[in-house]
Each structure stands twice: as structure tokens, then as C-alpha cells.
Design a protein around this motif. Structure first.
Motif, mmCIF file in Angstrom:
data_model
loop_
_atom_site.group_PDB
_atom_site.id
_atom_site.type_symbol
_atom_site.label_atom_id
_atom_site.label_comp_id
_atom_site.label_asym_id
_atom_site.label_seq_id
_atom_site.Cartn_x
_atom_site.Cartn_y
_atom_site.Cartn_z
ATOM 1 N N CYS A 1 16.634 33.143 -7.896
ATOM 2 C CA CYS A 1 15.535 34.272 -8.443
ATOM 3 C C CYS A 1 15.426 34.295 -10.000
ATOM 4 N N ILE A 2 16.192 34.001 -10.803
ATOM 5 C CA ILE A 2 16.184 33.612 -11.867
ATOM 6 C C ILE A 2 15.142 32.367 -12.520
ATOM 7 N N PHE A 3 14.357 32.960 -13.141
ATOM 8 C CA PHE A 3 12.654 32.550 -14.044
ATOM 9 C C PHE A 3 12.920 31.118 -14.748
ATOM 10 N N PRO A 4 13.097 30.014 -14.468
ATOM 11 C CA PRO A 4 13.866 29.298 -15.820
ATOM 12 C C PRO A 4 13.041 29.159 -17.605
ATOM 13 N N SER A 5 12.164 30.802 -17.053
ATOM 14 C CA SER A 5 10.680 30.990 -18.538
ATOM 15 C C SER A 5 12.394 31.877 -19.187
ATOM 16 N N LEU A 6 13.483 32.097 -18.263
ATOM 17 C CA LEU A 6 14.337 33.421 -19.625
ATOM 18 C C LEU A 6 15.140 32.495 -20.879
ATOM 19 N N GLY A 7 15.048 30.820 -20.422
ATOM 20 C CA GLY A 7 15.258 30.343 -21.407
ATOM 21 C C GLY A 7 15.288 30.289 -22.798
ATOM 22 N N PRO A 8 13.626 29.774 -22.484
ATOM 23 C CA PRO A 8 13.171 29.877 -24.267
ATOM 24 C C PRO A 8 12.523 31.124 -24.782
ATOM 25 N N LEU A 9 12.600 32.179 -23.577
ATOM 26 C CA LEU A 9 12.438 33.149 -24.049
ATOM 27 C C LEU A 9 13.088 33.706 -24.734
ATOM 28 N N SER B 1 24.128 31.025 -18.430
ATOM 29 C CA SER B 1 23.767 29.596 -16.773
ATOM 30 C C SER B 1 25.393 30.024 -16.954
ATOM 31 N N THR B 2 26.252 29.569 -15.989
ATOM 32 C CA THR B 2 27.308 29.442 -15.251
ATOM 33 C C THR B 2 27.664 28.741 -13.856
ATOM 34 N N SER B 3 26.545 28.854 -13.140
ATOM 35 C CA SER B 3 27.136 28.104 -11.718
ATOM 36 C C SER B 3 26.777 26.541 -11.792
ATOM 37 N N ASP B 4 27.907 25.708 -11.658
ATOM 38 C CA ASP B 4 27.776 24.425 -11.212
ATOM 39 C C ASP B 4 25.787 23.283 -10.316
ATOM 40 N N ARG B 5 25.472 25.021 -9.645
ATOM 41 C CA ARG B 5 24.872 24.794 -8.306
ATOM 42 C C ARG B 5 23.384 24.813 -9.680
ATOM 43 N N ALA B 6 23.324 25.850 -10.875
ATOM 44 C CA ALA B 6 22.112 25.796 -11.633
ATOM 45 C C ALA B 6 22.190 25.535 -12.972
ATOM 46 N N ALA B 7 21.063 25.066 -13.273
ATOM 47 C CA ALA B 7 20.540 24.965 -14.491
ATOM 48 C C ALA B 7 19.815 25.218 -14.956
ATOM 49 N N PHE B 8 19.379 25.727 -16.432
ATOM 50 C CA PHE B 8 18.263 25.955 -17.241
ATOM 51 C C PHE B 8 18.357 25.476 -18.263
#
Ligand code: XCC
Ligand code: SF4
Length: 634
Positions: A349-357, A367-374
Motif C-alpha cells: 500500500c505504499i505508492f511508488p509516487s512517494l520517491g519523486p514527491l 525503503s527497508t525491505s528486501d521485497r520492496a524497491a521504490f
């Protein structure tokens, strides 16, 4: 999705959201609503479930003129396949979370991880009792055995039902599932299993069956969907909840604060967002340490303020009383306040839009999980074996960022509400004086007509929080107790429905009971995986009355649902015997057969069923009718 362009005020009922949205408009920050507008109108094949991409003879789209895909699959097959693939993804998300907890718990039990401890020995023992594990042994021996039965549910290869389902589901319901399996076999001549054998196996089997040329019948596919959902509700999610309670403590009643006004201008603000308390508990602990508080003062802040978003928020508010900045829709808006030093995320439920924002601000999106990159995230790899060290590094990164904050960009909405939260089943039973009897008596006496469990998300297609709140309001007025989890719970907290004052909004009977027990009429039961708490509560009531869950005056709802996890949650409630309301319409409209099975056909088999309703007031009335019908049989 409304066709006309919506005005700002039509997007949310939350004044804090509208405040930031006008700021966003003025400053040209992009939000989820802007992208939704650009994506609209959505593809009709996708929204009705009639697009199949399961092999490259396709993609195939079903129309009146082309009623079969290239392989010959019809509308019902394609719609059912798409649905159970979504369900499998949702069950996988919850259960992979559960696995991480089980693996960690096992390491703690084995003495291989010292960064976490067993916080709740009483809960551990009560779990052990359910599995007939001797509780007279020392704690680590008990823990090792509990870890073994939990891990087995992810890996055992026999045909027996899950250990957790066997130990937790009410007797009558287990008999129902058995009977349904027999009935399906005798009616169709095909074996159709309902009882899940292994959490991962059921998810894998969904993927296998939906591969081109395997399972091509709606009923057969949907029954596997039911089995997978049960593996989530009475398996993966339940394991997550139970073992998290052991590791971090079982929630109890406490008062928290909710909405964007919990952010503090003079402090280092860290937002924890995502789902797993394995990370957020450590971040909170690190932030509260005198050493980190001191460091924050060195950069000119008054201290460190941690707040949550989404289910991570629910986890840490239930156990630690950490304030919640908002639900799913608030994630971008929180960054736009200009005071968030770090947004720390793990999964879901973490929007990938957050990085650019975040790049438009001083905010570190971590980001912290080895299962999730943004995209554009700072990755600080979390590792359970060095949890404290990593959490400290995260907090230090936030403190450093405070120096870069631009006072010109600071805009914190003032909205804050108080909420009484922390209603684990254990806490509810404690408040009731040790047994479900007072609640059952109140229901039998008609003071409380029934119970509705509301779950789930926000969806920008729907006016934010509007359905959650109107439905909740209507129900408590009708003397129906409302319990729930997830982003609904955050909506209810923000709207003031979880304050004791909210008793005034309840009907006379419900008000009286809530006053006597000193609880709000709307109970926060935790995060999405904690929907399992609602199953456990339903089981406690059913076993107490020696009836099946489907006999109880219970209804479920996911009124602003968004994610694949919600598909799984809704389905395991239906499969456990609960009628479940949904809005928006799930992508099944392309097949009358599938709609028929899920809204009608399942009724006779499982007792639960889905119904769709767009209007909150009508939904509440329909729920009341269902509840009154069930009460007659009592
Ligand atoms: Fe996600 Fe759990 Fe939905 Fe909120 S409610 S949008 S799933 S955070 Ni479960
Ligand atoms: Fe088309 Fe069948 Fe392939 Fe789906 S599985 S894309 S319906 S050919």
C-alpha cells in the motif's frame, strides 16, 4: 467513477485532506487523484474482468462477438481466473507478512535473535493451550513448539487442514466446511477442497490452476479461491496477529491521536508506513531512546515525533499508543506538510509516487525491505539480526534531514482527533469481565442488535472516508456495534467515532451497553492482518453459543476497498459464514455465472455471500435486515 470532473470538496470528507489538496493545487504537487483523472475512463474489459493475459496467444478480450479467448476459455473462466489470481496475491501479501513473523519468532525461541523478545508470555501460553502444548515447560520450550506448528502451516505436505485453522475455527464451522466438500463432490463428481492444507500451497495452486489450459470452470476455480482465502484468514493473517502479540504485546485499551495535526513543527517527524511491526516497533524504540532525543536537540528540534500511516500505524497505535497521521490516502499529503523528515516504509500500500514527491522536499523516503524497491528512495536495508542498529541509522538519517527543512514549505493542518483504541479479543473479553457472556446477553436482549465488521482501504474513486463514516454512523444509530480494522479504523478515529463521546451518536441500547463498559460504540481491532481478530471473536461467540458463525447476527463490509488483500479478506469472511458488503463493484461484472455464485450460490453452501451496494444508508438498512433475520433464528 463519476464522469464529471470532481470539485475539491467531492474528494474527501476530511478537512485536513482538503486543506492539503488546495495547497497541492496551488503549488502544483501531483496527487493520486490527478493520476486517477488521467487514467479515466478505465478500460471496460479490465473493470469487468473480461481481459485475459494468461498466455501469449492472447491477450484476449471477451465481447458478444468474440465470446471465447484463443484457447477457448469463456467469460466465466476468465473472470473467475482473474479474481482468484487477485485473491492469491492478497493472501500472499498477508501470509508472507505472517511468515516473516513466524520465522523471527522461531529465531527468538531458539535464542538466535536477541534484538526481539517474548513480550507476552500469557498470550504465548494461551496459544500453546490451543495446540495442547504443555504449558508447564519453560517459556522457550513452549515458544519452540508454537513456532514449529506455525511454520508447519507454510510447509507441510500432507492433506490435513492447517494447524491454526484446526485449533482456532469453531467446531460447527469446521463441520460445515467438511460437509461442503462432500456436497460438492457428490454434486459434481469432482473433488473440490475447501479446507486449506498449507498456506503457500493454496496460493501456488491458484497460480497453477489459472495457467492456460488447467482449470476452466468457474465453480472449481472459485472453490480454490475460497480455500486460499481461508488459508489467509485462519492461517497467514492469524499467525501474523498471534505471534506479533507474543513478540510485541497484546493490545489493550488506550487513547491515541489521529490525523495530520499530529505532526509537530518543532520536532523531527518520522512517519512509519506499510505493514510490519517488526520494523516499526524498532524505529519507535530507537526514536524514543534518550540518545536519539538528545541528538535531535543538537540539530535544534525539541524531540522526535513518530507517527504512522496505513496498517503500520494501526500496529503501533494498538500496542504503543503512537499517533496516526492518516490512512492510505494521506501518504502523499503527509509529505506535502513539509515537516516530515523521513517516511520509512516496508511493504504493501505504499505508492511508488512517494520517491519523486519526497524529492520536492527535504523528506527522506526510506525503503527497508528486501521485497520492496521504490524509485528515488534511499534504501536502508533492514535486517532482523541487526534491528536496533538499523533502526538507529534510520532515525539518525531523519535527524540529519531536519537541518534541511524549508520553513517556507511548512503547512500542517490543525485537525487532530482523539480515539480510544486497542480492542484485541483479549481486551474485549477482559472488559466484559472474563467471558463473552455479557456481550451475548446484550445481543440476546436486543440492546445490541448485531455486530458489523468493517475493513479496508481508501479508494480515490470514492469520496475519501465518506462511505466508511456514513455507514458507521447509520449502524451505531441502529444499535449495531461496529468493529473493524485497517484504513476504515483510521477513518473512524479521525472522525471522532472512537471517542467515548461518540456514545451519544449510538442508539439507546448500544449507548447503554457502551456506557456500562466504558467503551466507544466503534471498536478499533487493529491492522488488516488483524481481521483475524474478528474471526477469533466470531469464533468465541459461536463456540460459546454452540452455534456456527453463520448463525450469528454478524455482517462484514469493505466499503472503500482497493487492494487484492481486500479480495482475500472479503472471501474468508464469506467462507466463514458472514454476509459481506462490497463497494466499489469488483471486476466480475463480465460473468453472470461468477456473480451468481458469489452473491447467491455460496449462500447455501457456506452461509456467507457477497452483496454490492453503492449507497451507505441503503447498505446500513440492508445490514439491519440481514441481522434481524438472523436474530429470529436465535
Ligand atoms: Fe492497504 Fe492495510 Fe487497504 Fe489500508 S486497509 S489500503 S490494504 S493499509 Ni487493510
Ligand atoms: Fe487468451 Fe486463453 Fe491465453 Fe487467456 S489463456 S490469453 S483466454 S488464449
Amino acid at each position: 467513477m463519476p464522469k464529471e470532473k470532481r470539485e475539491l470538496k467531492d474528494l474527501s470528507i476530511d478537512p485536513a485532506v482538503l486543506d492539503i489538496l488546495s495547497l497541492a493545487k496551488q503549488k502544483n504537487y501531483e496527487t493520486v487523484w490527478d493520476r486517477l483523472e488521467r487514467q479515466s475512463p478505465h478500460c471496460k474489459f479490465g473493470s469487468s474482468g473480461l481481459c485475459c493475459r494468461n498466455c501469449v496467444m492472447g491477450p484476449c478480450r471477451i465481447t458478444e462477438k468474440t465470446p471465447k479467448g484463443v484457447c477457448g476459455a469463456d467469460a466465466a473462466t476468465i473472470v473467475a481466473r482473474n479474481l482468484i489470481r487477485a485473491l492469491a496475491a492478497g493472501a500472499a501479501a498477508h501470509s508472507d507478512h505472517g511468515r516473516a513473523v513466524a520465522v523471527l519468532f522461531n529465531e527468538v525461541a531458539q535464542g538466535k535473535n536477541k534484538d526481539y523478545q517474548i513480550a507476552d508470555e500469557a498470550k504465548l501460553k494461551s496459544i500453546a493451550e490451543k495446540f495442547h502444548i504443555h504449558t508447564s515447560q519453560d517459556i522457550t520450550s513452549i515458544a519452540k513448539e508454537v513456532a514449529r506448528v506455525a511454520l508447519e502451516d507454510f510447509g507441510k505436505q500432507d492433506e490435513k487442514a492447517l494447524n491454526f485453522l484446526e485449533a482456532y475455527a469453531p467446531q460447527k464451522r469446521k463441520e460445515t466446511w467438511q460437509k461442503v466438500e462432500e456436497a460438492l463432490f457428490s454434486q459434481t463428481g469432482k473433488k473440490m477442497g475447501i479446507l486449506p492444507r498449507n498456506i503457500d500451497r493454496e496460493i501456488t495452486e491458484c497460480m497453477h490452476r489459472t495457467h492456460m489450459g488447467v482449470d476452466n470452470q468457474a465453480l472449481s476455480l472459485l472453490v480454490q479461491g475460497v480455500r486460499t482465502a481461508l488459508a489467509d484468514g485462519w492461517g497467514g493473517s492469524l499467525i501474523a496477529t498471534e505471534l506479533q502479540d507474543v513478540l510485541f504485546g497484546t493490545p489493550d485499551k488506550k487513547v491515541i491521536k489521529a490525523n495530520l495535526g499530529v505532526l509537530k513543527e518543532d520536532q523531527v517527524n518520522i512517519i512509519v508506513h506499510g505493514h510490519e511491526p517488526i520494523l516499526s516497533e524498532q524505529v519507535v524504540a530507537a526514536a524514543m531512546s534518550p540518545e536519539m532525543q538528545e541528538k535531535a536537540k543538537e540539530v535544534g528540534a525539541q524531540g522526535i515525533n513518530v507517527a504512522g500511516i496505513c496498517c503500520t500505524a494501526n500496529e503501533v497505535l494498538m500496542r504503543l499508543g503512537v499517533p496516526v497521521a492518516g490512512n492510505m490516502i494521506h501518504q502523499e499529503l503527509a509529505i506535502m506538510t513539509g515537516v516530515v523528515e523521513a517516511m520509512v516504509v516496508d511493504v504493501q500500500c505504499i505508492f511508488p509516487s512517494l520517491g519523486p514527491l519526497a524529492k520536492c522536499f527535504h523528506t527522506k523516503f526510506i525503503s527497508t525491505s528486501d521485497r520492496a524497491a521504490f524509485p528515488e528512495a534511499v534504501h536502508i536495508q533492514f535486517d532482523e539480526h541487526h534491528a536496533r542498529e538499523v533502526a538507529q541509522k534510520i532515525v539518525e538519517t531523519a535527524i540529519e534531514a531536519f537541518k534541511e527543512r524549508d520553513p517556507q514549505k511548512v503547512h500542517i493542518p490543525q485537525e487532530v482527533e482523539e480515539a480510544v483504541v486497542g480492542f484485541s479479543v483479549e481486551e474485549i473479553i477482559k472488559i466484559l469481565g472474563g467471558s463473552p457472556k455479557p456481550l451475548v446477553d446484550a445481543i440476546l436482549a436486543g440492546k445490541i442488535k448485531g455486530v458489523v465488521g468493517i475493513v479496508g482501504c481508501n479508494n480515490p474513486k470514492i469520496k475519501h472516508d465518506a462511505f466508511h463514516i456514513s455507514l458507521t454512523k447509520e449502524l451505531i444509530k441502529k444499535d449495531i456495534l461496529v468493529i473493524g480494522t485497517g484504513c476504515w479504523a483510521i477513518a473512524a478515529a479521525k472522525a471522532g467515532f472512537m471517542k467515548l463521546d461518540a456514545q451519544a451518536l449510538a442508539g439507546e441500547g448500544l449507548k447503554e451497553v457502551c456506557k456500562a463498559l466504558d467503551i466507544p460504540p466503534v471498536l478499533h481491532m487493529g491492522s488488516c492482518v488483524d481481521c483475524s481478530r474478528m474471526l477469533v471473536l466470531a469464533a468465541a461467540l459461536a463456540d460459546y453459543l454452540k452455534v456456527d458463525i453463520s448463525d450469528l447476527p454478524l455482517v462484514g463490509s469493505a466499503p472503500e476497498w482497493t487492494t487484492e488483500k481486500a479480495v482475500s479478506i472479503g472471501t474468508y469472511f464469506v467462507a466463514s459464514g458472514v454476509p459481506v458488503h462490497l463497494w466499489p463493484m469488483p471486476p466480475i461484472g463480465g460473468s453472470e455465472e461468477v456473480v451468481g455464485i458469489l452473491t447467491e450460490g455460496v449462500k447455501d453452501l457456506l452461509g456467507g455471500y457477497f452483496f454490492i451496494e453503492e449507497d451507505p444508508v441503503k447498505t446500513a438498512s440492508r445490514m439491519e435486515r440481514i441481522i434481524m433475520e438472523k436474530r429470529k433464528a436465535f
